[in-house]
Design a protein around this motif. Structure first.
Motif, PDB file in Angstrom:
ATOM      1  N   GLY A 166       0.504  -1.163  -0.309  1.00 55.09           N
ATOM      2  CA  GLY A 166       0.024   0.055   0.488  1.00 55.09           C
ATOM      3  C   GLY A 166       0.949   1.184   0.005  1.00 55.09           C
ATOM      4  O   GLY A 166       1.820   1.685   0.029  1.00 55.09           O
ATOM      5  N   THR A 167      -0.191   1.981   0.024  1.00 54.52           N
ATOM      6  CA  THR A 167       0.683   3.802  -0.047  1.00 54.52           C
ATOM      7  C   THR A 167       1.132   4.053  -1.679  1.00 54.52           C
ATOM      8  O   THR A 167       1.033   3.089  -2.462  1.00 54.52           O
ATOM      9  CB  THR A 167       2.003   4.068   1.251  1.00 54.52           C
ATOM     10  N   GLY A 168       2.175   4.868  -1.858  1.00 50.86           N
ATOM     11  CA  GLY A 168       2.989   5.191  -2.672  1.00 50.86           C
ATOM     12  C   GLY A 168       2.667   6.625  -4.299  1.00 50.86           C
ATOM     13  O   GLY A 168       1.026   6.998  -3.014  1.00 50.86           O
ATOM     14  N   ASP A 194      -1.011  11.278  -7.141  1.00 50.18           N
ATOM     15  CA  ASP A 194      -1.572  11.269  -5.523  1.00 50.18           C
ATOM     16  C   ASP A 194      -1.249  10.238  -4.457  1.00 50.18           C
ATOM     17  O   ASP A 194      -0.979   9.365  -5.325  1.00 50.18           O
ATOM     18  CB  ASP A 194      -2.580  11.560  -6.154  1.00 50.18           C
ATOM     19  N   ARG A 195      -0.410  10.884  -4.080  1.00 52.05           N
ATOM     20  CA  ARG A 195      -0.409   9.864  -2.909  1.00 52.05           C
ATOM     21  C   ARG A 195      -1.605   9.314  -2.460  1.00 52.05           C
ATOM     22  O   ARG A 195      -2.635   9.672  -2.390  1.00 52.05           O
ATOM     23  CB  ARG A 195       0.152  10.955  -1.876  1.00 52.05           C
ATOM     24  N   LEU A 196      -0.957   7.906  -1.901  1.00 53.92           N
ATOM     25  CA  LEU A 196      -2.031   7.082  -2.030  1.00 53.92           C
ATOM     26  C   LEU A 196      -2.027   6.463  -0.357  1.00 53.92           C
ATOM     27  O   LEU A 196      -1.111   6.633   0.292  1.00 53.92           O
ATOM     28  CB  LEU A 196      -1.910   5.889  -2.221  1.00 53.92           C
ATOM     29  N   LYS A 197      -2.786   5.521   0.282  1.00 55.30           N
ATOM     30  CA  LYS A 197      -3.103   5.190   1.613  1.00 55.30           C
ATOM     31  C   LYS A 197      -3.535   3.858   1.656  1.00 55.30           C
ATOM     32  O   LYS A 197      -4.122   3.076   2.091  1.00 55.30           O
ATOM     33  CB  LYS A 197      -3.951   6.426   2.456  1.00 55.30           C
ATOM     34  N   ASP A 198      -4.297   3.381   0.474  1.00 58.80           N
ATOM     35  CA  ASP A 198      -5.106   2.466   0.801  1.00 58.80           C
ATOM     36  C   ASP A 198      -3.999   0.929   0.153  1.00 58.80           C
ATOM     37  O   ASP A 198      -2.903   1.713   0.072  1.00 58.80           O
ATOM     38  CB  ASP A 198      -6.080   2.335  -0.773  1.00 58.80           C
TER      39      ASP A 198
END
Length: 333
Positions: free
Chosen positions: A116-118, A124-128
């Motif tokens: 996850g993240t990235g 766009d930054r991720l948190k899934d």
């Protein structure tokens, strides 16, 4: 019996206040005073997907799983591959179920892997987060990371929990969270005790999670801290403190036996070995024998370390190298 040591190998022992003979430090003498180097690299089967950088990975049952990242056209990827070191073969598995991404993190707890993240295609930054089950060759979505969406965080596993922290969400970060697969919940734990950072590396020894290096406000870091989940505290360890410039970010790390290893990132091929018994670093293992690179993936299986993928400038890599810390390096290398 006479034992010979390279001059550079003395500093960690002197720093510890004594001369120590440890695994891999005992070297033979010849009439020409040649110094044997323990720690040999050999080329293995190339990563079978397209060459890439900033991929994520984890290990389950001695199979290393590597995927996501960006290719030479800077396209975000979702393909994933499993490497069987015993057979020296790669097998494609189900594509990552989340948005294509790079600069994510991966870890494994028990028989499941987590990524996850990235950053996505729009940067766009991720948190899934998604969980991979090799028994069904399927991914499923789990609870989102409890911290902010971020890139270039660091992750490690201790016991039955995965730990993710640091990184960049528009600001440099030092917060950490633990994921419990049994409850599918993230819990805030003690923040990293050193400066904020992105692009650090981590390894685990004796139930402690070591975080090394990274970049803070454009300055590469050389401090080392170990997280103790039993006490929920970070303990400062010996930093890279020799005369060379060894601070780095975007390198790789892995643990073999009772030692930790850190290498690559920011143009540095030296293999650094950490001994927790003496809390000291040594460069006696020589240098990585592949191309100098950043944004690679490192892992260890059955007493061997591995490095694959990464980037050199704008180029992407797909080679795989195996490191044996107990094998004497060929004098021709």
């Amino acid at each position: 019996m006479i034992h010979c040591f390279s001059t550079r190998s003395l500093w960690p022992r002197l720093a510890a206040g004594m001369l120590t003979l440890a695994s891999g430090w005992l070297i033979g003498c010849s009439g020409s005073d040649e110094v044997a180097v323990m720690g040999d690299w050999r080329r293995r089967s190339d990563f079978e997907g397209v060459a890439r950088q900033a991929a994520a990975g984890f290990i389950i049952n001695n199979i290393a799983y590597v995927g996501t990242g960006t290719n030479a056209d800077n396209e975000r990827l979702t393909d994933f591959w499993g490497y069987d070191a015993a057979r020296n073969t790669w097998t494609q598995i189900a594509d990552y179920a989340g948005t294509p991404r790079f600069a994510a993190v991966g870890f494994a707890v028990g028989s499941k892997g987590y990524v996850g993240t990235g950053l996505d295609n729009n940067s766009d930054r991720l948190k899934d987060f998604y969980e991979y089950d090799p028994a069904t060759n399927a991914w499923r979505k789990i609870a989102d990371y409890a911290g902010s969406a971020r890139r270039n965080a660091v992750a490690f596993t201790i016991g039955n929990k995965g730990y993710v922290g640091t990184g960049f969400d528009g600001n440099y970060l030092k917060d950490f969270y633990a994921y419990d697969p049994a409850t599918d919940q993230w819990q805030r734990v003690a923040s990293y005790s050193g400066p904020k950072r992105l692009g650090a590396v981590a390894f685990v020894l004796d139930g402690l999670g070591y975080v090394v290096g990274g970049n803070n406000n454009g300055i590469n870091q050389k401090d080392v801290w170990a997280y103790d989940p039993a006490q929920d505290t970070w303990v400062e360890k010996d930093e890279f403190d020799d005369e060379e410039t060894v601070a780095r970010s975007y390198g790789v790390a892995f643990a073999i036996g009772s030692k930790g290893y850190v290498l690559l990132g920011d143009g540095n091929n030296t293999v650094w070995e950490y001994d927790p018994a003496s809390d000291s670093w040594s460069d006696d293992r020589g240098a990585f024998e592949g191309s100098t690179r950043s944004y690679a993936v490192g892992f260890a299986i059955n007493g061997k370390g591995y490095v694959t993928t990464g980037s050199v400038g704008t180029g992407r890599l797909d080679d795989l190298w195996e490191f044996d810390p107990d094998k004497e390096r060929d004098s021709d290398d």
